[in-house]
Enzyme design. Structure first.
Site, mmCIF file in Angstrom:
data_model
loop_
_atom_site.group_PDB
_atom_site.id
_atom_site.type_symbol
_atom_site.label_atom_id
_atom_site.label_comp_id
_atom_site.label_asym_id
_atom_site.label_seq_id
_atom_site.Cartn_x
_atom_site.Cartn_y
_atom_site.Cartn_z
ATOM 1 N N GLY A 49 37.550 35.717 36.635
ATOM 2 C CA GLY A 49 38.317 36.738 35.848
ATOM 3 C C GLY A 49 38.782 36.050 34.590
ATOM 4 O O GLY A 49 38.986 34.727 34.601
ATOM 5 N N GLN A 54 44.609 34.658 27.686
ATOM 6 C CA GLN A 54 44.013 33.481 28.019
ATOM 7 C C GLN A 54 43.437 33.070 26.937
ATOM 8 O O GLN A 54 42.951 31.645 26.753
ATOM 9 C CB GLN A 54 43.391 33.296 29.252
ATOM 10 C CG GLN A 54 44.150 33.633 30.494
ATOM 11 C CD GLN A 54 43.424 33.538 31.856
ATOM 12 O OE1 GLN A 54 42.614 34.527 32.140
ATOM 13 N NE2 GLN A 54 43.291 32.360 32.374
ATOM 14 N N CYS A 104 43.047 28.892 38.197
ATOM 15 C CA CYS A 104 43.364 29.483 37.026
ATOM 16 C C CYS A 104 42.614 29.065 35.925
ATOM 17 O O CYS A 104 42.896 27.546 35.788
ATOM 18 C CB CYS A 104 44.873 30.123 36.681
ATOM 19 S SG CYS A 104 45.057 30.730 35.269
ATOM 20 N N LEU A 105 41.940 29.371 34.980
ATOM 21 C CA LEU A 105 41.312 28.622 33.961
ATOM 22 C C LEU A 105 42.372 28.019 32.885
ATOM 23 O O LEU A 105 42.108 27.276 32.296
ATOM 24 C CB LEU A 105 40.455 29.483 33.079
ATOM 25 C CG LEU A 105 39.150 30.090 33.808
ATOM 26 C CD1 LEU A 105 38.198 30.858 32.886
ATOM 27 C CD2 LEU A 105 38.220 28.873 34.218
ATOM 28 N N HIS A 146 45.401 38.911 40.019
ATOM 29 C CA HIS A 146 45.906 37.636 39.138
ATOM 30 C C HIS A 146 45.561 37.936 37.801
ATOM 31 O O HIS A 146 46.518 37.400 37.137
ATOM 32 C CB HIS A 146 44.773 36.526 39.762
ATOM 33 C CG HIS A 146 44.778 35.370 39.117
ATOM 34 N ND1 HIS A 146 44.989 34.181 39.600
ATOM 35 C CD2 HIS A 146 44.650 35.106 37.649
ATOM 36 C CE1 HIS A 146 45.084 33.163 38.777
ATOM 37 N NE2 HIS A 146 44.586 33.620 37.325
ATOM 38 N N GLU A 147 44.604 38.789 37.646
ATOM 39 C CA GLU A 147 44.277 38.775 36.098
ATOM 40 C C GLU A 147 45.488 39.855 35.353
ATOM 41 O O GLU A 147 45.909 39.621 34.158
ATOM 42 C CB GLU A 147 42.969 39.509 35.687
ATOM 43 C CG GLU A 147 41.900 38.396 36.360
ATOM 44 C CD GLU A 147 41.902 37.060 35.575
ATOM 45 O OE1 GLU A 147 42.284 37.069 34.530
ATOM 46 O OE2 GLU A 147 41.361 36.260 36.228
ATOM 47 N N HIS A 150 48.406 38.144 34.283
ATOM 48 C CA HIS A 150 48.474 37.498 32.965
ATOM 49 C C HIS A 150 48.769 38.628 31.800
ATOM 50 O O HIS A 150 49.280 37.748 30.759
ATOM 51 C CB HIS A 150 47.047 37.102 32.582
ATOM 52 C CG HIS A 150 46.729 36.052 33.194
ATOM 53 N ND1 HIS A 150 47.500 34.535 33.187
ATOM 54 C CD2 HIS A 150 45.619 35.282 34.126
ATOM 55 C CE1 HIS A 150 46.549 33.579 33.682
ATOM 56 N NE2 HIS A 150 45.618 33.996 34.274
#
Ligand SMILES: [Zn+2]
Length: 191
Positions: A49, A54, A104-105, A146-147, A150
């Site tokens: 994702g 991000q 998480c990236l 999660h996304e 963000h």
């Protein structure tokens, strides 16, 4: 095939990750291209994702492909492939919560268990800017939550206990200072 750029990933503690992202009013061809870049960047980083903030853009868009998280044997796996969610809104959460390890990236190297509702119902606009509604469970529901966080300035570390967060303090500081590396490009730290 066109060579689409892999965008550098913004990391903790960049202010853009703490903002409420702006709704999309119109799906322009520029945004279409941006969404392609999001997919390319997600795949290049082996992510499941990726949310627009991000990569440094505060708009309410994220992409996901949670298929990799599912076991091939899993009969309940709901393989959706590449999905884009524009102006997403979770309209129902299950009472049952489940705890799984997340990464998480934007937080390279950091993993922890996060407790989240098991099932959700989400409304969003798709890649044609058409209204959609989906009921999701398992990894799809987890990645979506999660996304979507963000887009509201929330990181998964905000959803773990304060005690557990202190255990990550050293790693968070390293990420904040830009002294971490990842297998994908990271955005330069603003000083
Ligand atoms: Zn993330």
């Amino acid at each position: 095939m066109l060579n689409m750029p892999i965008l550098p990933i913004v990391t903790y503690n960049d202010p853009i990750l703490l903002q409420i992202a702006e709704s999309v009013v119109e799906l322009t061809s520029e945004l279409d291209d941006f969404i392609e870049d999001l997919f390319e960047t997600m795949e290049g980083a082996d992510g499941v994702g990726l949310a627009a903030p991000q990569v440094g853009r505060s708009v309410r868009i994220f992409v996901m492909n949670a298929d990799l998280m599912y076991d091939e044997e899993d009969e309940k796996a709901n393989l959706l492939g590449n999905m884009v969610f524009i102006n997403p809104e979770i309209v129902e959460y299950s009472k049952e919560k489940v705890s799984y390890q997340e990464g998480c990236l934007s937080l390279p190297g950091l993993l922890d268990e996060v407790n989240r509702p098991d099932r959700i119902r989400i409304r969003f606009k798709d890649e044609s800017f058409q209204d959609q509604e989906l009921e999701l469970d398992g990894w799809n529901a987890r990645v979506v939550q999660h996304e979507l966080d963000h887009l509201d300035g929330i990181l998964f570390i905000d959803r773990i206990s304060a005690f557990k967060r202190t255990l990550h303090r050293g790693s968070l500081q390293k990420i904040d200072e830009g002294s971490v590396s990842a297998s994908y490009p990271l955005a330069d730290k603003k000083s």
